[in-house]
Design an enzyme around this catalytic site. Structure first.
Site, PDB file in Angstrom:
ATOM      1  N   SER A 147       0.724  -0.728  -0.003  1.00 32.08           N
ATOM      2  CA  SER A 147       0.005   0.248   0.022  1.00 32.08           C
ATOM      3  C   SER A 147       0.398   1.482   0.315  1.00 32.08           C
ATOM      4  O   SER A 147       1.951   1.346   0.858  1.00 32.08           O
ATOM      5  CB  SER A 147      -1.036   0.161   1.396  1.00 32.08           C
ATOM      6  OG  SER A 147      -2.144   1.265   1.392  1.00 32.08           O
ATOM      7  N   TYR A 160      -3.829  -1.647   9.451  1.00 31.48           N
ATOM      8  CA  TYR A 160      -3.587  -2.318   7.974  1.00 31.48           C
ATOM      9  C   TYR A 160      -2.427  -1.457   7.559  1.00 31.48           C
ATOM     10  O   TYR A 160      -0.974  -2.367   7.067  1.00 31.48           O
ATOM     11  CB  TYR A 160      -4.884  -1.983   7.609  1.00 31.48           C
ATOM     12  CG  TYR A 160      -4.345  -1.288   5.569  1.00 31.48           C
ATOM     13  CD1 TYR A 160      -4.691  -2.458   5.353  1.00 31.48           C
ATOM     14  CD2 TYR A 160      -3.884  -0.601   5.007  1.00 31.48           C
ATOM     15  CE1 TYR A 160      -4.599  -3.057   3.838  1.00 31.48           C
ATOM     16  CE2 TYR A 160      -3.130  -0.804   3.486  1.00 31.48           C
ATOM     17  CZ  TYR A 160      -3.959  -2.201   2.850  1.00 31.48           C
ATOM     18  OH  TYR A 160      -4.143  -2.100   1.286  1.00 31.48           O
ATOM     19  N   LYS A 164       1.491  -3.845   6.370  1.00 30.26           N
ATOM     20  CA  LYS A 164       1.838  -3.279   4.592  1.00 30.26           C
ATOM     21  C   LYS A 164       2.922  -3.716   5.137  1.00 30.26           C
ATOM     22  O   LYS A 164       3.984  -3.498   4.479  1.00 30.26           O
ATOM     23  CB  LYS A 164       1.022  -3.209   3.936  1.00 30.26           C
ATOM     24  CG  LYS A 164      -0.051  -3.194   3.946  1.00 30.26           C
ATOM     25  CD  LYS A 164      -0.100  -4.187   2.751  1.00 30.26           C
ATOM     26  CE  LYS A 164      -1.777  -4.590   2.246  1.00 30.26           C
ATOM     27  NZ  LYS A 164      -1.304  -5.649   1.368  1.00 30.26           N
TER      28      LYS A 164
END
Length: 254
Positions: A147, A160, A164
């Site tokens: 991401s 999140y 990542k």
């Protein structure tokens, strides 16, 4: 050693919807044999496999479960042939809604662990059951999905983005270990994609703002990112490993 895309057997984790489905379709379009991994969505995965054609098959496994991943890899090898290529796309359940995200005041460690379990530990489980065969054959391609929030946390999705980041680190350390065995490991990092299940809760105004801030004046689609994944699996990327390619219309440079 290189293999053209139409000689590869590709495992796409989380491959039945959104970005994963776009990646599976892209490999199918190029003639690869495609293993579509799913955890719960059997009907969706089987429908996608039928759409792609006879070289695509759906396989159930929760990639957080090492034994389930091992059994899946065996079934794929028996059905489609030895796995040459892995795309680790699976994502723990998540909704990109900045108004409802956890802040540092409300976030707990379990939320980060939940994301890491799929992103990084799931990747490890898949690598452990696929790379020995790749090494024996002198060829392997691994592409992880990251991401651009790691580089530019414009919305601080802490759990999140932490997961990542861990996956990016694992991508690079795996590239260092596996390179001498003929296996490349790279990451493709997208921005907010229009539209996936995870981004369905994102207001249109956010998509419009992102588009206006990119040099291309558009939001990246799953199909845009899938084509970048194909590059890393293709013979044209034979000398590229340990890299993170950001595919977001130029929103993040570097």
């Amino acid at each position: 050693m290189t293999l053209p895309l139409d000689h590869q057997t590709v495992l796409v984790t989380g491959g039945c919807r959104g970005l994963g489905a776009a990646i599976a379709r892209a490999f199918g379009r190029e003639g690869a044999r495609v293993a579509i991994n799913y955890r719960r969505s059997r009907d969706m995965a089987e429908t996608l496999a039928a759409e792609i054609g006879p070289n695509a098959v759906a396989f159930e496994a929760d990639i957080r479960d090492a034994d389930a991943v091992r059994a899946m890899a065996g079934a794929i090898t028996e059905t489609l042939g030895p796995i040459t290529t892995v795309v680790h796309n699976a994502l723990a359940d998540y909704s990109f809604n900045g108004d409802e995200r956890d802040t540092l005041a409300t976030l707990d460690g379990a939320a980060i662990a939940h994301q890491v379990e799929t992103a990084a530990i799931g990747a490890l489980n898949v690598l452990r059951v696929t790379t020995d065969t790749m090494a024996a054959d002198g060829f392997g391609r691994v592409v992880t999905i990251g991401s651009n929030l790691v580089q530019n946390p414009v919305v601080p999705y802490h759990d999140y983005t932490a997961a990542k980041s861990a996956l990016l680190a694992l991508t690079r350390t795996a590239a260092a270990e596996l390179g001498p065995k003929g296996i490349t490991v790279n990451m493709v990092s997208g921005g907010l994609l229009r539209v996936t299940d995870a981004s369905a809760a994102t207001p249109d105004a956010v998509f419009d703002m992102i588009a206006q801030n990119t040099p291309l004046r558009q939001v990246t689609t799953p199909e845009d990112l899938a084509d970048a994944v194909l590059f890393f699996a293709s013979p044209w990327a034979r000398a590229v490993t340990g890299q993170n390619l950001i595919v977001d219309g130029g929103l993040v440079f570097g």
